[in-house]
Design an enzyme around this catalytic site. Structure first.
Site, PDB file in Angstrom:
ATOM      1  CB  ALA A   9      -0.903  -0.002   1.225  1.00 46.31           C
ATOM      2  CB  ALA A  10       4.376   1.842  -0.613  1.00 49.99           C
ATOM      3  N   GLY A  11       2.009   2.799  -2.809  1.00 48.86           N
ATOM      4  CA  GLY A  11       1.856   3.596  -4.028  1.00 48.86           C
ATOM      5  C   GLY A  11       1.125   4.900  -3.773  1.00 48.86           C
ATOM      6  NE  ARG A  15      -3.443   5.596 -13.639  1.00 48.64           N
ATOM      7  CZ  ARG A  15      -3.902   4.391 -13.971  1.00 48.64           C
ATOM      8  NH1 ARG A  15      -4.928   4.284 -14.795  1.00 48.64           N
ATOM      9  NH2 ARG A  15      -3.368   3.313 -13.485  1.00 48.64           N
ATOM     10  CB  THR A  81       5.513  -5.401  -6.616  1.00 43.40           C
ATOM     11  OG1 THR A  81       6.087  -5.908  -7.813  1.00 43.40           O
ATOM     12  CG2 THR A  81       4.349  -4.502  -6.993  1.00 43.40           C
ATOM     13  NE  ARG A 315     -25.557  12.446  15.226  1.00 45.17           N
ATOM     14  CZ  ARG A 315     -25.294  13.407  16.117  1.00 45.17           C
ATOM     15  NH1 ARG A 315     -26.277  14.181  16.545  1.00 45.17           N
ATOM     16  NH2 ARG A 315     -24.086  13.586  16.577  1.00 45.17           N
ATOM     17  CE1 TYR A 348     -29.801  14.793  19.004  1.00 41.74           C
ATOM     18  CE2 TYR A 348     -29.932  16.197  20.941  1.00 41.74           C
ATOM     19  CZ  TYR A 348     -29.238  15.289  20.144  1.00 41.74           C
ATOM     20  OH  TYR A 348     -27.969  14.912  20.508  1.00 41.74           O
TER      21      TYR A 348
HETATM   22  C1  UD1 Z   1       1.374  -5.228 -10.836  1.00 44.16           C
HETATM   23  C2  UD1 Z   1       2.053  -6.510 -11.332  1.00 44.16           C
HETATM   24  C3  UD1 Z   1       1.325  -6.989 -12.580  1.00 44.16           C
HETATM   25  C4  UD1 Z   1      -0.134  -7.223 -12.271  1.00 44.16           C
HETATM   26  C5  UD1 Z   1      -0.768  -5.982 -11.681  1.00 44.16           C
HETATM   27  C6  UD1 Z   1      -2.149  -6.291 -11.185  1.00 44.16           C
HETATM   28  C7  UD1 Z   1       4.416  -6.318 -10.761  1.00 44.16           C
HETATM   29  C8  UD1 Z   1       5.776  -6.014 -11.254  1.00 44.16           C
HETATM   30  N1  UD1 Z   1       3.420  -6.207 -11.646  1.00 44.16           N
HETATM   31  O1  UD1 Z   1       1.566  -4.250 -11.814  1.00 44.16           O
HETATM   32  O2  UD1 Z   1       1.915  -8.196 -13.045  1.00 44.16           O
HETATM   33  O3  UD1 Z   1      -0.837  -7.628 -13.447  1.00 44.16           O
HETATM   34  O4  UD1 Z   1       0.001  -5.491 -10.563  1.00 44.16           O
HETATM   35  O5  UD1 Z   1      -2.773  -5.131 -10.752  1.00 44.16           O
HETATM   36  O6  UD1 Z   1       4.260  -6.669  -9.622  1.00 44.16           O
HETATM   37  N2  UD1 Z   1       3.466  -0.933  -4.606  1.00 44.16           N
HETATM   38  C9  UD1 Z   1       4.217  -0.611  -3.497  1.00 44.16           C
HETATM   39  N3  UD1 Z   1       5.517  -0.230  -3.675  1.00 44.16           N
HETATM   40  C10 UD1 Z   1       6.090  -0.191  -4.887  1.00 44.16           C
HETATM   41  C11 UD1 Z   1       5.316  -0.524  -6.016  1.00 44.16           C
HETATM   42  C12 UD1 Z   1       3.995  -0.898  -5.843  1.00 44.16           C
HETATM   43  O7  UD1 Z   1       3.725  -0.638  -2.367  1.00 44.16           O
HETATM   44  O8  UD1 Z   1       7.280   0.145  -4.958  1.00 44.16           O
HETATM   45  C13 UD1 Z   1       2.070  -1.337  -4.400  1.00 44.16           C
HETATM   46  C14 UD1 Z   1       1.082  -0.368  -5.015  1.00 44.16           C
HETATM   47  O9  UD1 Z   1       0.669   0.599  -4.071  1.00 44.16           O
HETATM   48  C15 UD1 Z   1      -0.058  -1.284  -5.402  1.00 44.16           C
HETATM   49  C16 UD1 Z   1       0.630  -2.607  -5.718  1.00 44.16           C
HETATM   50  O10 UD1 Z   1       1.883  -2.559  -5.065  1.00 44.16           O
HETATM   51  O11 UD1 Z   1      -0.962  -1.511  -4.349  1.00 44.16           O
HETATM   52  C17 UD1 Z   1       0.825  -2.838  -7.221  1.00 44.16           C
HETATM   53  O12 UD1 Z   1       1.632  -1.818  -7.759  1.00 44.16           O
HETATM   54  P1  UD1 Z   1       1.372  -1.203  -9.192  1.00 44.16           P
HETATM   55  O13 UD1 Z   1       2.348  -0.147  -9.427  1.00 44.16           O
HETATM   56  O14 UD1 Z   1      -0.075  -0.873  -9.358  1.00 44.16           O
HETATM   57  O15 UD1 Z   1       1.724  -2.444 -10.119  1.00 44.16           O
HETATM   58  P2  UD1 Z   1       1.248  -2.668 -11.602  1.00 44.16           P
HETATM   59  O16 UD1 Z   1       2.164  -1.944 -12.507  1.00 44.16           O
HETATM   60  O17 UD1 Z   1      -0.170  -2.436 -11.739  1.00 44.16           O
END
Ligand code: UD1
Ligand code: MG
Length: 451
Positions: A9-11, A15, A81, A315, A348
């Site tokens: 969950a680092a991404g 977008r 990843t 609530r 209320y």
């Molecule tokens: C990745 C897969 C791809 C797959 C797709 C599915 C790899 C190299 N590719 O691609 O094969 O089809 O997911 O959705 O694994 N993240 C980190 N740190 C990082 C990079 C990513 O925490 O340094 C997290 C992102 O927040 C995300 C997940 O890993 O939750 C996937 O990263 P993302 O960059 O979306 O990978 P894709 O290019 O989509």
């Protein structure tokens, strides 16, 4: 076998165009991350590691709120990843068992799918979750040889022939933790993106003679969210499924597409939910209760036979006992309405308890807040609260007591007493006629002046 979840969950989620980290955007009122954690919770994990980077503090807070055992590993720079998973290593010190890698932004994963991955682990060293994509787009492709998964090729690095493969990588994997980290150690970054790909561990495992397979799931389960439009589509998909589940379980939804459910809404069989009802988190509606149109509920418990709304607001801390009634334009907060009690119109009721069989007249207000502190109102069983009573808390009204309409109740009322707390009425004979004449004369004078 012991299980450790590693949730990526680092991404940043560029977008999303947001200050909020992507995994904290909510679906059905829970952050996407929490959906992933809830799916993973079905495996009874011994440890939970969330790899956070962008907005790590907020991500850590949300993760710990969802499960206090969650440990957050920081990935300061997003190098791919495999690099992300590697950051979980210190948090998994001393752990032996399987690591299951999940993404924080795929909220639809079903617990059964994770169970199937683990079942496949009995026969294979590494299990990858794949899916048949309608439009494979830029997903990584699974290169199979018979039942065995040979390698995963990322779209950017794939040949035309490989791009024609429709079996795609979801990103999820299950593997013995020690094996996983040892494979990750061997991952390089010699690829089109210059990143450490987790997907590379498949070919590395095969090179070591390990057995690798793919388990597949429905594409809808692996749906990721990358933009606000996808977030809205994910919300719609969640709602559609949750409504269908309720209908299937014997709940009546008069107009299902107008009812909005939270991730944890619980509704019993034979309950009736009328159109345009919105559920916030933590609501339970028991069997046979009715929620009438345009009501809004959060943190509330509605018991059997109770009727809520139309246009009611419950609530957090609203506790409605069997056969109670909460009617139109009534707000209930942190209050218990005992069996058969009625709060039917324009009231209320906050920080209060209302005894069984009591009737709360229209326009009653519990004045629970003095500007600094909150105070409680207690009303006994079978009391009758006259319309437009102000109950200035802290205050109590005993069993079988009454308050006169329009009273401002500042002192406790004993059981069976009648409290009257308003100015005594005075009638002045003929005064209305004189007042009308005076006013009409004034108006006539003013109108002449304007001509
Ligand atoms: C990745 C897969 C791809 C797959 C797709 C599915 C790899 C190299 N590719 O691609 O094969 O089809 O997911 O959705 O694994 N993240 C980190 N740190 C990082 C990079 C990513 O925490 O340094 C997290 C992102 O927040 C995300 C997940 O890993 O939750 C996937 O990263 P993302 O960059 O979306 O990978 P894709 O290019 O989509
Ligand atoms: Mg992605």
């Amino acid at each position: 076998m012991s299980i450790a979840l590693v949730i990526l969950a680092a991404g940043k989620g560029t977008r999303m165009k947001s200050d909020l980290p992507k995994v904290l955007h909510p679906i059905a009122q829970a952050p996407m991350l929490v959906h992933a954690m809830r799916a993973g919770a079905a495996l009874n994990p011994e440890r939970i590691v969330v790899v956070a980077g962008h907005g790590a503090e907020a991500v850590a807070h949300a993760a710990r709120q969802a499960d206090e055992r969650a440990v957050v590993a920081i990935q300061a720079e997003q190098k791919g990843t495999a690099h992300a998973v590697a950051q979980a290593r210190p948090a998994l010190k001393g752990f032996s068992g399987d690591a299951v890698v999940l993404y924080g932004d795929t909220p639809f994963l079903q617990p059964e799918t994770l169970q199937r991955m683990l079942a496949a682990r009995n026969d294979h060293d590494l299990v990858v979750l794949g899916f048949r994509a309608g439009d494979p787009g830029r997903y990584g492709r699974l290169v199979m040889r018979d039942e065995a998964l040979e390698r995963i090729v990322e779209y950017k690095d794939a040949t035309e022939i490989e791009r024609a493969i429709t079996l795609c990588n979801s990103g999820l994997m299950a593997c013995d933790a020690t094996t996983l980290f040892s494979l990750i150690d061997a991952v390089g970054r010699d690829n089109a993106a210059g990143e450490y790909y987790l997907t590379d561990i498949v070919a590395l495992a095969r090179g070591r003679g390990l057995s690798v397979t793919a388990v597949t799931c429905d594409e809808a389960e692996t749906l990721g969210v990358n933009s606000r439009a996808e977030l809205a589509a994910a919300e719609a998909a969640f709602q559609a499924r949750a409504r269908a589940d309720l209908l299937g379980a014997g709940v009546t939804l008069t107009a299902p597409e107008t009812v909005y459910l939270a991730f944890d809404t619980v509704i019993g069989r034979d309950a009736v939910i009328e159109p345009n009802v919105v559920f916030g988190p933590d609501v339970t509606v028991e069997s046979g209760a009715t929620i009438r149109a345009f009501s809004h509920l959060e943190g509330a418990h509605v018991s059997r036979g109770a009727v809520v709304g139309p246009f009611a607001r419950l609530r957090p801390g609203a506790e409605l006992a069997d056969n109670s009634r909460v009617g139109n334009f009534v707000e209930i907060k942190n209050a218990r309405i005992d069996e058969g009690a009625k709060v039917s119109h324009l009231s209320y009721i906050g920080d209060a308890s209302i005894g069984a069989g009591s009737n709360i007249g229209a326009g009653t207000i519990t004045c629970n807040y003095d500007g600094v502190m909150k105070h409680r109102t207690t009303i006994g069983a079978r009391a009758f609260i006259g319309s437009n009573t102000m109950l200035v808390a802290p205050v109590s009204v005993g069993e079988d007591a009454m308050t006169a309409s329009g009273s401002v109740i500042t002192r406790d009322v004993q059981s069976q007493a009648l409290a009257v707390a308003r100015a005594r009425q005075e009638n002045k004979p003929g005064r209305a006629r004189k007042l009308f004449e005076l006013l009409k004369a004034r108006k006539a004078k003013r109108d002449r002046g304007q001509e």
